[in-house]
Structures are given as structure tokens and as C-alpha cells.
Design an enzyme around this catalytic site. Structure first.
Site, PDB file in Angstrom:
ATOM      1  N   GLY A  54      54.892  48.141  38.724  1.00  0.00           N
ATOM      2  CA  GLY A  54      56.262  48.592  38.343  1.00  0.00           C
ATOM      3  C   GLY A  54      56.276  47.603  36.842  1.00  0.00           C
ATOM      4  N   ASP A 161      42.585  39.438  41.731  1.00  0.00           N
ATOM      5  CA  ASP A 161      42.677  39.928  40.536  1.00  0.00           C
ATOM      6  C   ASP A 161      42.949  38.672  39.417  1.00  0.00           C
ATOM      7  OD1 ASP A 161      42.554  41.914  38.566  1.00  0.00           O
ATOM      8  OD2 ASP A 161      44.689  42.546  38.906  1.00  0.00           O
TER       9      ASP A 161
END
Length: 669
Positions: A54, A161
């Protein structure tokens, strides 16, 4: 119900950071806030960049005046992964992890409210300053990052990540872990994970090889991040990511390109992070005790770096503002010249009532004078329809640009520019997710008061999308005002989207009609096949009746097939024995060949005359075979029918299943 906590925060002195301010510091959104529509709780300022799943926006919490970051995620995205991110953030309460305040479902968008880190990510800071970090700065940032990893790993959570783009700094110099879109949870029954998730250059070897990994996979990524902060890019950053995936497990652990520039403590710290064997790799707790981290300086040393970054942003903002004012001034001057050129003609045509709109032919309107030649036409939803000039609506498109440029020049319409939280990497190194994991969902408030016909999309998002189009690095631009030329383009894009939606609906409707037509055609074909079978049965019954009436015909037909000349020699006796005179004589060879040729096409061409020349055994055999042949044809037609029908049914089932999953997730939330 939790209320905003009052906290006094003293920011570092900088050209655009207040030296001291007291405000409400959000800790969690209250129950009343979660029950209200999000646009009533927050004021959206501008877009910051792109996060996983998003876009991220800077906003103000109206009740507390706190600055927050809001991630707007369309429901079309992987809702399960989004809920997993919310769940992990909701369970974390650490100064070294980005705080989660709450979330909303607003019709077709999910609003995730998070802590705002005004300095932006480490990768943003390096990009704006156009230089890498010093060893002391790296040590200070890694110290806070390790604190965040210790917090996560003690709770059996893997970030998966870790990279400079996901380490955010606030204005106080705290480093915080962000973007949990691919984070994972280890349970007691799950010793290791096997999914390939992460960004390729930062990915641990055991993650790539899918041999199972645990929390120390984040430590490898941390070592790569240290090299990234020191050298500006990760190892293998100059090659294709998919090639790097093959090289990381095969090559030795990477190290510094110029080791002479760095201390032995820093080199040793990185070497302990980049151990290919996971069991021999240091943990986050062990690395906190490393000499390089223990000697890290206070975060106040980051103050010059943050001030320089803020100064660069301020300069970029000023340059954009000056450019906007200059362009608006030129546009205004050009508009004045055009109005002056047209004023003489206008004054000669309309001298009695200046400023009055008078009707013209075909329902158009024309102004009386150029003195009042500018009128902004406001359409519904704030869409700018342009400027009505002396030429009326016919000159609308020509006059819209100067008026819009003049409107855009207002300083009030030029918001502060900030590359803030979660801005995409300059090299656009995205996060790769292969396979999926299943994790528990979390809590959010559904604010869908009434289901709209069309998908709701706040108008300010259209401005942000146009403003950031083509900017892959997520740099900010001023928000386009409602009088800008882009407003007409926005209206055109909305019309195109509506047309595309109508085309999609028509396509779905035509697909359903095609299915109905196909079923109708199949029924017709089945009826035709049944009619053919019935006709064949009737012919067989008639043939049997003929044979019963003339018992010698069967023997004569057999003899006819065996001896072609028998019919000529026995023609008279057959007539004397009462054989019908209609019994055919021996056909010419060409006629026989013609019927022999048409036997294979009888059912296609509707010719059945050749049956008269077949023996009873042949007819009986053909009658026995016809049922089997019809069954084969019906089976083939059925296969074709299912081959065309099944994809449509599968697509419909997939849509139903997806809608059911969304409803189930909404119920869980």
C-alpha cells in the site's frame, strides 16, 4: 478505552525542527476514534511513498494534533498478508519498533495508522545527502536496530526484510524497524520456516535454499545492511537480482570492497553477521555485546546528519515553491495579454452591460466584457471545469490553464514536502515473496456504514496519484489544487475508469449469455442426435416389414452382392415369382461407386438411398454400430461442452471463494 497520552517532546534544533514543543503523543487510538470514519479522525497532508501492499501518507490526528503515518491498502491486495502485518505490529510495544495505533475499514480501503518517523529511512537519508554514513553513525543506528531485533526474536518473530529502507529514524535519532509486510511468526510446532521471502540482495543463504531458517536469518540481512550503509549499496547490487539469488549461496560471504577504510571492530562485526552456516551465526543478543556496538556513541551524533537532511528537504521545497510561483506569474502575464487582445472585440460587441452573461444561440453563453472575464466554474466533487473567458464555454479549455496556474501559485496550496516514512528505494529493489504462510489475524474496526455502488476513493488520493506518477523514488511534490489543469485530466480518467468498469460488466454479462447459448445449442444438438436415432430405428422397422412380406429378397440381395450379373439373368423369374417390379436393376458401375462414396457421408448429408443396396446383415450391423457411434459422438460433444463450460464455472467459483475469504477476514477483524 485508552486516551492519548500527554508527553513533552524536545526536538533537536534545526532550521525546520522546533526546539521545544508540547503536544499529545498518541499511544493508541481511542474506542470513539475507531468508531468514527477515518477522514473525521485524521487530516491527510500528503503522500510519503510506497510500503509493502500500500501507499503511505502523512496525516494529523485531529484530537491530539499528533503527526502519524497512514498506510492505505486496497482490499484487492492480499488481505491475509495485510492482517498478518497488523497482527505483528499490534503485538509489539518497543521504542525500536514502529508503533501501531489502530486500523479502519473504509468501504474498499484499509487504513492502517502507524507511528510517523519524520527523518525518513536510512536509504532516504543517504540518497538525499548523496553520500554514505560514517562508521560512528552506522554503529549508533545498528545499536538501536539490534535492540529491535532482540525484542522481536525473543517473541519468536522474524522480520525477514531487514534493509536500510526499512530502518526509519525519527527527529530524535531513534532507529525503528518498519514494514512488517513479510514478517513471520515461529511457533512451538514450527522450528523453522521454509518460504522464500525477502529482498534478494539481503536474503540469507538458507532462505534462498529453502532448507529452513529461523531468527538468525535477520542477522545475515543486518550484516548486508551494514555494508549497504557503508558503501551505498548491498553486495551484488550491480547485477540482476535473480542472478544474485544463485550467487549468494554459492559464493563466499561478502565483505567490504575497501577494508582499509574501516576499523577491525566493524569488519569483525560484519563477518560475524555474514556466516553462511546458520548455527554458527551470532544472535542479536550476542551482537549487542560486540565491541563495535558497545563502543557506539550516543544518538546525538546523528543530529548533524538529520539537520543536513532536513535542510536539503527544505531547499527542495523552496525550489519547487519558487518554480510554481514563477510559472504562475508567467501564466498570469500570458493570460493578461490574451485578454487584452480580445478586449477590443468584446467591447465593440457588448458595450451596454459589462460582466453580464447573455444567452446566445444553441444554449451557449457569452460574457459582455473582458473586465469580468474570469469566472471559475465549480463542478460537483470539486472538479475544476476551467475558466469562462470572453469566448464563453467555447474557450473553456484554453482559459483553464492560466487560471489553474494562478491558483496553484498560492503558498497556502503548497504543502510542506517531506520524504518521511517508507519511501521506496531509488533502485526500486522490491520485496520478493514466494509461497505463503498462514498466521493469525488481528483486530480492526469496520467502518463500512453503507455499501456504495461504485468503489469509494477519497478525492485527495487522485491528486497524490497524479503528483507521484512517474516518480519511482517516492519524492514528494506539492498537492495539486482543485483549480489545477490536472483536474480536467482527473475527470477524464474517472470517465475512462467508469467506461472500463461498464465494459467489464458487459463482458461478464456476455460471458453468462454465451454459457446459456452454449447450453441451448447443446440441447439442440442432443435433440438432433435423438431424431437421427429415431429415424434410423423407423427405417430398420420398415426394412424388416418389407423382408417379412418378401422372404426371398434377402437371398436375392445377398446373391446380388456376391454376383453382380445375377440380377440380369434372373430378372424374369423374379418378376414371375411376384417380386415387386420396383426392385432395382443392377446400377451402372459409376452409380455404384457414387453410392459407395456417399456411404461415409450419409448422416452428414442426409442421404440414405444407398441403404437400399445393402444386405440385411450389413444393415443389421450398421444398426448395431449406430448406437455405439452415437454414444461416441455424444461423449465427444460432452467433452467439448465441459471444456468450454468448466473454465467459466471455475472463474465463478474462484470469485465466490475470494468474496467468502474477504467476508471471513472481516468477521475475524
Amino acid at each position: 478505552m485508552s486516551e492519548p497520552e500527554v508527553t513533552s517532546v524536545v526536538d533537536m534544533k534545526s532550521p525546520n525542527i522546533s526546539s521545544s514543543c508540547s503536544f499529545f503523543k498518541l499511544k493508541k487510538l481511542s474506542e470513539e476514534s475507531l468508531l468514527q470514519p477515518p477522514e473525521k479522525v485524521f487530516d491527510i497532508m500528503y503522500k510519503l511513498g510506497e510500503g509493502s501492499y500500500g501507499s503511505v501518507y502523512k496525516a494529523v490526528h485531529k484530537e491530539s494534533s499528533s503527526i502519524v503515518a497512514i498506510k492505505l491498502v486496497p482490499v484487492e491486495s492480499d488481505l491475509h498478508e495485510i492482517i498478518k502485518e497488523i497482527s505483528i505490529m499490534q503485538q509489539c510495544d518497543s521504542p525500536y519498533v514502529v508503533r501501531y495505533y489502530g486500523s479502519y475499514f473504509k468501504q474498499y480501503d484499509l487504513w492502517i495508522c502507524m507511528e510517523y518517523c519524520g527523518a525518513g529511512s536510512v536509504s532516504d537519508i543517504m540518497r538525499l545527502r548523496k553520500k554514505t554514513l560514517t562508521e560512528d553513525e552506522i554503529a549508533t543506528i545498528l545499536s538501536d536496530t539490534l535492540q529491535g531485533l532482540v525484542y522481536l526474536h525473543l517473541r519468536r518473530k522474524i522480520h525477514r526484510d531487514i534493509k536500510a529502507a526499512n530502518i526509519l529514524l525519527n527527529t530524535e535519532g531513534y532507529a525503528k524497524l518498519a514494514d512488517f509486510g513479510v514478517a513471520g511468526q515461529l511457533t512451538d510446532t514450527m522450528a523453522k520456516r521454509n518460504t522464500v521471502i525477502g529482498t534478494p540482495f539481503w536474503m540469507a543463504p538458507e532462505v534462498i535454499e529453502e532448507i529452513g531458517y529461523d531468527c538468525v536469518a535477520d542477522i545475515w540481512s543486518l550484516g548486508i545492511t551494514a555494508l549497504e550503509m557503508a558503501e551505498g549499496k548491498p553486495p551484488y547490487g550491480e547485477i540482476h537480482p535473480m542472478r544474485a539469488i544463485f550467487m549468494i549461496p554459492q559464493k563466499p560471504p561478502p565483505s567490504f570492497r575497501e577494508p582499509d577504510r574501516w576499523s577491525t571492530e566493524f569488519i569483525d562485526f560484519v563477518s560475524k553477521c555474514l556466516v553462511k552456516e546458520p548455527d554458527d551465526r551470532a544472535t542479536a543478543t550476542e551482537l549487542l555485546e560486540h565491541e563495535f556496538i558497545r563502543n557506539a556513541k550516543h544518538r546525538s551524533i546523528l543530529k548533524p546528519m538529520l539537520e543536513e537532511t532536513c535542510a536539503i528537504r527544505e531547499q527542495q521545497r523552496a525550489n519547487r515553491s519558487f518554480g510554481g510561483v514563477l510559472a504562475a506569474s508567467q501564466a498570469k502575464s500570458l493570460a493578461t495579454q490574451e485578454n487584452g487582445m480580445q478586449q477590443h472585440i468584446t467591447d465593440n460587441a457588448f458595450m451596454e452591460d459589462p460582466g453580464t452573461l447573455v444567452p446566445e444561440k444553441f444554449g451557449e453563453y457569452q460574457q459582455s466584457s473582458a473586465s469580468d472575464a474570469t469566472m471559475i466554474a465549480h463542478a460537483e466533487q470539486g472538479v475544476d471545469e476551467g475558466t469562462l473567458g470572453p469566448g464563453g464555454l467555447r474557450n473553456l479549455s484554453k482559459a483553464a490553464a492560466p487560471a489553474a496556474a494562478s491558483s496553484a501559485a498560492s503558498p497556502l496550496d503548497m504543502p510542506a514536502v517531506d520524504s518521511g516514512t517508507m519511501v521506496e528505494l531509488e533502485s526500486n529493489l522490491g520485496t520478493m515473496v514466494i509461497n505463503s504462510d498462514s498466521d493469525d489475524s488481528t483486530t480492526a474496526k469496520n467502518n463500512d456504514d453503507q455499501k456504495p455502488r461504485n468503489r469509494y476513493r477519497p478525492q485527495f488520493l487522485e491528486h497524490f496519484d497524479r503528483k507521484n506518477a512517474g516518480d519511482g523514488r517516492g519524492d514528494e511534490k506539492p498537492i495539486a489544487t482543485e483549480y489545477s489543469p490536472a483536474a480536467a485530466e482527473q475527470q477524464q480518467q474517472q470517465q475512462q475508469q467508469q467506461q472500463q468498469q461498464q465494459q467489464d460488466e458487459q463482458h461478464l454479462a456476455s460471458g453468462a449469455n454465451d454459457l446459456n447459448n452454449w447450453e441451448h445449442n447443446m440441447e439442440m444438438q442432443f435433440q438432433q442426435i435423438s431424431a437421427i436415432n429415431q429415424y434410423g430405428l423407423q427405417q430398420h422397422q420398415q426394412q424388416q416389414q418389407v423382408l417379412m412380406a418378401y422372404p426371398l429378397m434377402n437371398e436375392q440381395l445377398i446373391a446380388l452382392n456376391n454376383q453382380p450379373n445375377l440380377l440380369l439373368s434372373n430378372a424374369a423369374p423374379m418378376g414371375q415369382q411376384g417380386i415387386p417390379a420396383a426392385a432395382p436393376a443392377q446400377p451402372p458401375p459409376a452409380y455404384q461407386n457414387q453410392h459407395m462414396h456417399t456411404q461415409s457421408h450419409a448422416y452428414v448429408e442426409g442421404e440414405f438411398e444407398f441403404l437400399k443396396f445393402l444386405t440385411f446383415d450389413d444393415l443389421n450391423q450398421r444398426l448395431c454400430n449406430i448406437d455405439h457411434e452415437m454414444e461416441l459422438e455424444i461423449e465427444q460433444l460432452n467433452k467439448k461442452y465441459n471444456a468450454k463450460r468448466q473454465p467459466i464455472v471455475d472463474a465463478m467459483n474462484a470469485k465466490r471463494k475470494r468474496q467468502q475469504n474477504i467476508n471471513n477476514n472481516l468477521i475475524k477483524i
